[in-house]
Design a protein around this motif. Structure first.
Motif, mmCIF file in Angstrom:
data_model
loop_
_atom_site.group_PDB
_atom_site.id
_atom_site.type_symbol
_atom_site.label_atom_id
_atom_site.label_comp_id
_atom_site.label_asym_id
_atom_site.label_seq_id
_atom_site.Cartn_x
_atom_site.Cartn_y
_atom_site.Cartn_z
ATOM 1 N N LYS A 60 0.825 -1.202 0.000
ATOM 2 C CA LYS A 60 0.000 0.000 0.000
ATOM 3 C C LYS A 60 0.865 1.259 0.000
ATOM 4 O O LYS A 60 0.572 2.244 0.672
ATOM 5 C CB LYS A 60 -0.953 -0.004 1.195
ATOM 6 N N GLY A 61 1.978 1.202 -0.741
ATOM 7 C CA GLY A 61 2.853 2.368 -0.887
ATOM 8 C C GLY A 61 3.745 2.646 0.306
ATOM 9 O O GLY A 61 4.390 3.690 0.367
ATOM 10 N N ARG A 62 3.834 1.709 1.251
ATOM 11 C CA ARG A 62 4.643 1.932 2.446
ATOM 12 C C ARG A 62 5.715 0.857 2.566
ATOM 13 O O ARG A 62 5.471 -0.309 2.282
ATOM 14 C CB ARG A 62 3.766 1.904 3.694
ATOM 15 N N MET A 63 6.890 1.260 3.029
ATOM 16 C CA MET A 63 7.971 0.322 3.251
ATOM 17 C C MET A 63 7.605 -0.609 4.408
ATOM 18 O O MET A 63 7.099 -0.173 5.428
ATOM 19 C CB MET A 63 9.252 1.091 3.602
ATOM 20 N N VAL A 64 7.855 -1.894 4.237
ATOM 21 C CA VAL A 64 7.626 -2.885 5.288
ATOM 22 C C VAL A 64 8.987 -3.260 5.861
ATOM 23 O O VAL A 64 9.880 -3.674 5.119
ATOM 24 C CB VAL A 64 6.905 -4.130 4.733
ATOM 25 N N ILE A 65 9.145 -3.121 7.184
ATOM 26 C CA ILE A 65 10.422 -3.459 7.829
ATOM 27 C C ILE A 65 10.292 -4.656 8.763
ATOM 28 O O ILE A 65 11.294 -5.149 9.267
ATOM 29 C CB ILE A 65 11.020 -2.254 8.590
ATOM 30 N N GLY A 66 9.072 -5.123 9.000
ATOM 31 C CA GLY A 66 8.880 -6.285 9.853
ATOM 32 C C GLY A 66 7.503 -6.878 9.667
ATOM 33 O O GLY A 66 6.557 -6.176 9.291
ATOM 34 N N THR A 67 7.406 -8.185 9.897
ATOM 35 C CA THR A 67 6.112 -8.863 9.888
ATOM 36 C C THR A 67 6.119 -9.935 10.976
ATOM 37 O O THR A 67 7.167 -10.477 11.324
ATOM 38 C CB THR A 67 5.775 -9.557 8.553
ATOM 39 N N ALA A 68 4.940 -10.234 11.464
ATOM 40 C CA ALA A 68 4.734 -11.378 12.359
ATOM 41 C C ALA A 68 3.650 -12.230 11.718
ATOM 42 O O ALA A 68 2.675 -11.692 11.181
ATOM 43 C CB ALA A 68 4.297 -10.904 13.739
ATOM 44 N N GLU A 69 3.835 -13.526 11.753
ATOM 45 C CA GLU A 69 2.856 -14.428 11.148
ATOM 46 C C GLU A 69 2.889 -15.769 11.871
ATOM 47 O O GLU A 69 3.857 -16.068 12.583
ATOM 48 C CB GLU A 69 3.147 -14.610 9.660
ATOM 49 N N PRO A 70 1.846 -16.574 11.697
ATOM 50 C CA PRO A 70 1.882 -17.916 12.292
ATOM 51 C C PRO A 70 3.047 -18.712 11.708
ATOM 52 O O PRO A 70 3.418 -18.525 10.548
ATOM 53 C CB PRO A 70 0.543 -18.534 11.878
ATOM 54 N N GLY A 71 3.608 -19.607 12.503
ATOM 55 C CA GLY A 71 4.721 -20.426 12.024
ATOM 56 C C GLY A 71 4.293 -21.456 11.001
ATOM 57 O O GLY A 71 5.019 -21.735 10.046
ATOM 58 N N ALA A 72 3.113 -22.016 11.176
ATOM 59 C CA ALA A 72 2.603 -23.000 10.221
ATOM 60 C C ALA A 72 2.144 -22.281 8.958
ATOM 61 O O ALA A 72 1.509 -21.232 9.050
ATOM 62 C CB ALA A 72 1.451 -23.784 10.830
ATOM 63 N N ILE A 100 6.496 -16.684 13.389
ATOM 64 C CA ILE A 100 7.721 -16.276 12.698
ATOM 65 C C ILE A 100 7.683 -14.755 12.571
ATOM 66 O O ILE A 100 6.699 -14.190 12.092
ATOM 67 C CB ILE A 100 7.850 -16.907 11.298
ATOM 68 N N ILE A 101 8.758 -14.125 13.014
ATOM 69 C CA ILE A 101 8.910 -12.679 12.866
ATOM 70 C C ILE A 101 10.051 -12.440 11.885
ATOM 71 O O ILE A 101 11.158 -12.943 12.090
ATOM 72 C CB ILE A 101 9.184 -12.000 14.222
ATOM 73 N N THR A 102 9.761 -11.718 10.819
ATOM 74 C CA THR A 102 10.756 -11.428 9.781
ATOM 75 C C THR A 102 11.112 -9.947 9.855
ATOM 76 O O THR A 102 10.230 -9.097 9.927
ATOM 77 C CB THR A 102 10.201 -11.768 8.382
ATOM 78 N N ILE A 103 12.417 -9.655 9.835
ATOM 79 C CA ILE A 103 12.925 -8.286 9.988
ATOM 80 C C ILE A 103 13.797 -7.921 8.793
ATOM 81 O O ILE A 103 14.648 -8.705 8.365
ATOM 82 C CB ILE A 103 13.753 -8.147 11.289
ATOM 83 N N ASP A 104 13.603 -6.716 8.272
ATOM 84 C CA ASP A 104 14.433 -6.179 7.188
ATOM 85 C C ASP A 104 15.833 -5.893 7.744
ATOM 86 O O ASP A 104 16.026 -4.980 8.542
ATOM 87 C CB ASP A 104 13.792 -4.897 6.654
ATOM 88 N N ALA A 105 16.801 -6.695 7.325
ATOM 89 C CA ALA A 105 18.163 -6.597 7.859
ATOM 90 C C ALA A 105 18.831 -5.269 7.504
ATOM 91 O O ALA A 105 19.566 -4.709 8.325
ATOM 92 C CB ALA A 105 19.006 -7.767 7.346
ATOM 93 N N SER A 106 18.574 -4.746 6.306
ATOM 94 C CA SER A 106 19.185 -3.465 5.917
ATOM 95 C C SER A 106 18.677 -2.341 6.810
ATOM 96 O O SER A 106 19.451 -1.495 7.248
ATOM 97 C CB SER A 106 18.856 -3.143 4.458
ATOM 98 N N TRP A 107 17.380 -2.332 7.098
ATOM 99 C CA TRP A 107 16.826 -1.322 7.991
ATOM 100 C C TRP A 107 17.433 -1.456 9.377
ATOM 101 O O TRP A 107 17.816 -0.479 10.008
ATOM 102 C CB TRP A 107 15.294 -1.454 8.060
ATOM 103 N N TRP A 108 17.525 -2.699 9.858
ATOM 104 C CA TRP A 108 18.029 -2.954 11.205
ATOM 105 C C TRP A 108 19.442 -2.408 11.391
ATOM 106 O O TRP A 108 19.771 -1.869 12.446
ATOM 107 C CB TRP A 108 17.993 -4.455 11.481
ATOM 108 N N LEU A 109 20.271 -2.547 10.379
ATOM 109 C CA LEU A 109 21.662 -2.095 10.489
ATOM 110 C C LEU A 109 21.784 -0.594 10.711
ATOM 111 O O LEU A 109 22.767 -0.131 11.277
ATOM 112 C CB LEU A 109 22.457 -2.505 9.244
ATOM 113 N N GLN A 110 20.782 0.192 10.292
ATOM 114 C CA GLN A 110 20.848 1.644 10.485
ATOM 115 C C GLN A 110 19.889 2.148 11.565
ATOM 116 O O GLN A 110 19.858 3.337 11.862
ATOM 117 C CB GLN A 110 20.606 2.376 9.156
#
Length: 200
Positions: A60-72, A100-110
């Motif tokens: 929706k036109g926005r940068m996503v830097i993290g998500t949480a979702e069911p593991g299955a 499962i939590i997924t994180i944008d590694a490039s964002w995290w570094l800064q």
């Protein structure tokens, strides 16, 4: 921290982040956590797999830097598709975690420390214990373990409704009181960067 060569690499990459999972638990969930949040207490018995990625994501036109979702694996997929997805998750974590939590590694570094903490807590808030029709926490009858589910936000309302009719009409009095009290840890800005939130 994610490996910088992978985070900044051109090849699409997803990699397990066991150190990040350990840090999140030690920082926010465990009894002795320095930033312990009782709102995450139900996650003590949850298995949460963390992933780093360098794949840019927007919704929706926005940068996503993290998500949480069911593991299955979720959604409409055939038997083979589900089996492939389950195999991939198992290869990453040795089992299928509750979340499962997924994180944008490039964002995290800064990111600043406060931004990193805010993002992790935001994603942890999406990881909930399911409730029954009376609002009581659900447990599995066979295992006794909590039944987990994804959680939406505490409120969703139009600014115009609040402006015209007030916080009580919109059901956000607690949110306003929390905002007026000021941040307990630090002021940050990660709004509109969670892929879990943007799915709606």
């Amino acid at each position: 921290m994610p490996p910088a060569d992978q985070a900044e690499g051109v090849e699409a990459w997803f990699g397990p982040a066991p150190d990040l999972a350990e840090w999140a638990s030690a920082s926010f969930i465990d009894d002795a956590a320095p930033l312990r949040n009782p709102d995450h207490e139900h996650l003590r018995s949850a298995s949460i797999g963390f992933l780093w990625t360098n794949v840019p994501n927007a919704k929706k036109g926005r940068m996503v830097i993290g998500t949480a979702e069911p593991g299955a694996p979720q959604g409409a997929m055939g038997k083979w598709g589900r089996a492939k997805a389950t195999l991939q998750v198992t290869e990453w974590f040795g089992m299928v975690p509750d979340f499962i939590i997924t994180i944008d590694a490039s964002w995290w570094l800064q990111a600043s420390d406060a931004e990193a903490c805010a993002l992790i807590e935001h994603e942890l808030y999406h990881c909930a214990q399911d409730r029954d029709e009376y609002g009581a926490p659900k447990f599995n009858r066979q295992t006794g373990r909590p039944v987990f589910a994804m959680r939406g936000h505490d409120f969703e309302e139009f600014i115009g409704v609040v402006r015209r009719y007030g916080a009580d009409a919109a059901g956000i009095r607690e949110l306003i009181e929390a905002a007026e009290a000021g941040p307990e840890i630090a002021a940050t800005s990660i709004a509109q960067c969670c892929g879990t939130c943007l799915r709606a």
